[in-house]
Design a protein around this motif. Structure first.
Motif, PDB file in Angstrom:
ATOM      1  N   GLU A   5      56.907  82.651  74.644  1.00  0.00           N
ATOM      2  CA  GLU A   5      57.985  82.084  75.440  1.00  0.00           C
ATOM      3  C   GLU A   5      57.550  80.712  75.933  1.00  0.00           C
ATOM      4  N   TRP A   6      58.513  79.781  76.026  1.00  0.00           N
ATOM      5  CA  TRP A   6      58.192  78.386  76.283  1.00  0.00           C
ATOM      6  C   TRP A   6      59.149  77.793  77.315  1.00  0.00           C
ATOM      7  N   TRP A   7      58.646  76.777  78.027  1.00  0.00           N
ATOM      8  CA  TRP A   7      59.480  75.981  78.913  1.00  0.00           C
ATOM      9  C   TRP A   7      59.799  74.655  78.213  1.00  0.00           C
ATOM     10  N   THR A   8      61.004  74.160  78.432  1.00  0.00           N
ATOM     11  CA  THR A   8      61.378  72.840  77.928  1.00  0.00           C
ATOM     12  C   THR A   8      62.402  72.244  78.884  1.00  0.00           C
ATOM     13  N   PRO A   9      62.477  70.915  79.012  1.00  0.00           N
ATOM     14  CA  PRO A   9      63.500  70.326  79.882  1.00  0.00           C
ATOM     15  C   PRO A   9      64.905  70.765  79.485  1.00  0.00           C
ATOM     16  N   LYS A  10      65.737  71.019  80.483  1.00  0.00           N
ATOM     17  CA  LYS A  10      67.075  71.577  80.264  1.00  0.00           C
ATOM     18  C   LYS A  10      67.920  70.693  79.345  1.00  0.00           C
ATOM     19  N   ARG A  11      67.689  69.386  79.356  1.00  0.00           N
ATOM     20  CA  ARG A  11      68.530  68.477  78.570  1.00  0.00           C
ATOM     21  C   ARG A  11      68.419  68.721  77.063  1.00  0.00           C
ATOM     22  N   TYR A  12      67.385  69.425  76.635  1.00  0.00           N
ATOM     23  CA  TYR A  12      67.193  69.675  75.201  1.00  0.00           C
ATOM     24  C   TYR A  12      67.855  70.973  74.725  1.00  0.00           C
ATOM     25  N   VAL A  13      68.476  71.731  75.629  1.00  0.00           N
ATOM     26  CA  VAL A  13      69.011  73.049  75.269  1.00  0.00           C
ATOM     27  C   VAL A  13      70.522  73.080  75.444  1.00  0.00           C
ATOM     28  N   LYS A  14      71.225  73.515  74.415  1.00  0.00           N
ATOM     29  CA  LYS A  14      72.675  73.691  74.480  1.00  0.00           C
ATOM     30  C   LYS A  14      72.986  75.172  74.301  1.00  0.00           C
ATOM     31  N   GLN A  15      73.655  75.763  75.280  1.00  0.00           N
ATOM     32  CA  GLN A  15      74.036  77.164  75.159  1.00  0.00           C
ATOM     33  C   GLN A  15      75.228  77.295  74.225  1.00  0.00           C
ATOM     34  N   ILE A  16      75.226  78.347  73.393  1.00  0.00           N
ATOM     35  CA  ILE A  16      76.317  78.601  72.456  1.00  0.00           C
ATOM     36  C   ILE A  16      76.776  80.048  72.618  1.00  0.00           C
ATOM     37  N   SER A  17      77.888  80.373  71.996  1.00  0.00           N
ATOM     38  CA  SER A  17      78.430  81.727  72.100  1.00  0.00           C
ATOM     39  C   SER A  17      77.624  82.709  71.266  1.00  0.00           C
ATOM     40  N   ASN A  18      77.276  83.816  71.877  1.00  0.00           N
ATOM     41  CA  ASN A  18      76.549  84.874  71.179  1.00  0.00           C
ATOM     42  C   ASN A  18      77.487  85.707  70.314  1.00  0.00           C
ATOM     43  N   ILE A  19      78.767  85.654  70.598  1.00  0.00           N
ATOM     44  CA  ILE A  19      79.740  86.536  69.951  1.00  0.00           C
ATOM     45  C   ILE A  19      80.240  85.975  68.631  1.00  0.00           C
ATOM     46  N   LEU A  20      80.397  84.663  68.538  1.00  0.00           N
ATOM     47  CA  LEU A  20      81.106  84.063  67.414  1.00  0.00           C
ATOM     48  C   LEU A  20      80.291  83.934  66.136  1.00  0.00           C
ATOM     49  N   ILE A  21      78.986  84.144  66.187  1.00  0.00           N
ATOM     50  CA  ILE A  21      78.154  83.918  65.004  1.00  0.00           C
ATOM     51  C   ILE A  21      78.384  85.028  63.985  1.00  0.00           C
ATOM     52  N   ASP A  22      79.052  84.697  62.892  1.00  0.00           N
ATOM     53  CA  ASP A  22      79.316  85.680  61.843  1.00  0.00           C
ATOM     54  C   ASP A  22      79.093  85.104  60.447  1.00  0.00           C
ATOM     55  N   LYS A  23      78.485  83.923  60.372  1.00  0.00           N
ATOM     56  CA  LYS A  23      78.223  83.280  59.087  1.00  0.00           C
ATOM     57  C   LYS A  23      76.752  82.913  58.995  1.00  0.00           C
ATOM     58  N   LEU A  24      76.141  83.203  57.850  1.00  0.00           N
ATOM     59  CA  LEU A  24      74.720  82.942  57.626  1.00  0.00           C
ATOM     60  C   LEU A  24      74.519  82.192  56.326  1.00  0.00           C
ATOM     61  N   ILE A  25      73.540  81.295  56.330  1.00  0.00           N
ATOM     62  CA  ILE A  25      73.108  80.581  55.123  1.00  0.00           C
ATOM     63  C   ILE A  25      71.613  80.803  54.979  1.00  0.00           C
ATOM     64  N   PHE A  26      71.168  81.187  53.804  1.00  0.00           N
ATOM     65  CA  PHE A  26      69.746  81.352  53.531  1.00  0.00           C
ATOM     66  C   PHE A  26      69.308  80.323  52.495  1.00  0.00           C
ATOM     67  N   ILE A  27      68.246  79.588  52.831  1.00  0.00           N
ATOM     68  CA  ILE A  27      67.622  78.640  51.920  1.00  0.00           C
ATOM     69  C   ILE A  27      66.250  79.189  51.561  1.00  0.00           C
ATOM     70  N   ASP A  28      65.981  79.346  50.282  1.00  0.00           N
ATOM     71  CA  ASP A  28      64.704  79.896  49.812  1.00  0.00           C
ATOM     72  C   ASP A  28      63.882  78.766  49.196  1.00  0.00           C
ATOM     73  N   ARG A  29      62.823  78.346  49.892  1.00  0.00           N
ATOM     74  CA  ARG A  29      61.977  77.253  49.390  1.00  0.00           C
ATOM     75  C   ARG A  29      61.177  77.665  48.161  1.00  0.00           C
ATOM     76  N   LYS A  30      60.753  78.916  48.118  1.00  0.00           N
ATOM     77  CA  LYS A  30      59.948  79.397  46.995  1.00  0.00           C
ATOM     78  C   LYS A  30      60.749  79.426  45.706  1.00  0.00           C
ATOM     79  N   ASN A  31      61.966  79.919  45.783  1.00  0.00           N
ATOM     80  CA  ASN A  31      62.797  80.101  44.598  1.00  0.00           C
ATOM     81  C   ASN A  31      63.849  79.015  44.410  1.00  0.00           C
ATOM     82  N   GLN A  32      63.945  78.091  45.377  1.00  0.00           N
ATOM     83  CA  GLN A  32      64.878  76.965  45.278  1.00  0.00           C
ATOM     84  C   GLN A  32      66.310  77.434  45.044  1.00  0.00           C
TER      85      GLN A  32
END
Length: 298
Positions: free
Chosen positions: A143-170
């Motif tokens: 766990e880490w501390w960081t100045p508040k100006r660097y953090v933007k809160q987002i909705s926990n509910i709306l995330i329903d899309k994922l993208i996976f990038i595979d560096r090994k298999n390109q």
């Protein structure tokens, strides 16, 4: 313990304790098989690793009621404090995260930061204190501390899309959750960042929140801070100057290039993830900022 199921049929089943993947492509050009060859190299879609990452994301969202993303594109929230020990050319921490566009991470508020976090990283928000926020970065221990100006809160509910990038298999996979099932929308070749400082950077590993988009992303001539060399179409930004985008177009050419035989070969970009331009357009139109996650795996 959740079970994991991949369903590549026209039907799907829903069980309360299972992760179900169903192949139902929306974008159907250049689709790769589950196992395929690049020259004499066997490549694949790492479904088991993808499934485990989905489980981790779901657990993370369940554990942290407040989630957010780290933000410092082009140092827009301030040049981060310098580390006590760092590498140079470019200035970065021992994990390769650059100070420019980085987010300073502190273990103790009365000392210098220990390391930097990547712009765009997914975080859990724990507490606030004296202008600082205590966070858990999904892809970094502790766990880490960081100045508040660097953090933007987002909705926990709306995330329903994922993208996976595979560096090994390109390769790249897009998925969308529908009625408890993760639908596989596309399976395509991609090209990630080349690890060759000072001008090329590898696409960073970790979990990121899609930040913003632009229909045309100009890129500079190597070594220049102002001379535009060309553009990449349909750019979707996930971390710092890292975008998913179409085939780069070198000036004076102006027409979009649809495809390159280098896709799915070896890393060769400057941190970005190259796609066929029509697939980059698909991602550009489909992925919504702050409710789409991107995971880079090895």
């Amino acid at each position: 313990m959740k079970k994991i199921i991949i369903f590549f049929t026209l039907f799907s089943l829903t069980f309360s304790n299972e992760i179900i993947l169903k192949k139902e492509l929306t974008y159907k050009k250049y689709t790769l098989e589950n196992f395929y060859k690049y020259k004499n190299i066997s490549r694949e879609f790492q479904w088991e690793k993808i499934q485990n990452e989905i489980l981790n994301i779901e657990k993370f969202k369940d554990k942290y009621f407040k989630i957010g993303t780290l933000r410092n594109f082009k140092n827009s929230n301030g040049n981060p404090a310098q580390l006590e020990n760092f590498l140079t050319f470019p200035e970065r921490d021992k994990y390769g995260v650059r100070r420019y566009q980085g987010i300073p991470l502190y273990q103790s508020l009365d000392k210098k930061p220990i390391r930097y976090g990547w712009d765009g990283s997914l975080v859990g928000i724990l507490e606030e204190k004296e202008g600082f926020v205590k966070i858990k970065i999904e892809s970094i221990e502790g766990e880490w501390w960081t100045p508040k100006r660097y953090v933007k809160q987002i909705s926990n509910i709306l995330i329903d899309k994922l993208i996976f990038i595979d560096r090994k298999n390109q390769n790249i996979v897009t998925l969308q959750k529908n009625n408890g099932v993760w639908i596989i929308k596309s399976m395509n070749p991609a090209t990630t960042g080349l690890d060759k400082l000072p001008h090329n950077y590898p696409t960073p590993l970790g979990t990121f929140v899609i930040q913003d988009k632009k229909p045309r992303m100009n890129y500079l001539k190597l070594g220049s801070s102002s001379k535009i060399a060309g553009f990449a179409p349909y750019a979707t930004r996930f971390s710092g100057g890292g975008y998913i985008h179409g085939i780069p177009v070198e000036l004076p050419r102006t027409e979009i290039i649809e495809y390159s035989p280098t896709l799915g070969s070896t890393p060769r970009s400057r941190m970005c993830v190259r796609n066929a331009s029509s697939h980059a357009k698909y991602v550009y139109e489909w992925a919504k900022p702050f409710n789409t996650l991107l995971m880079v795996i090895e």
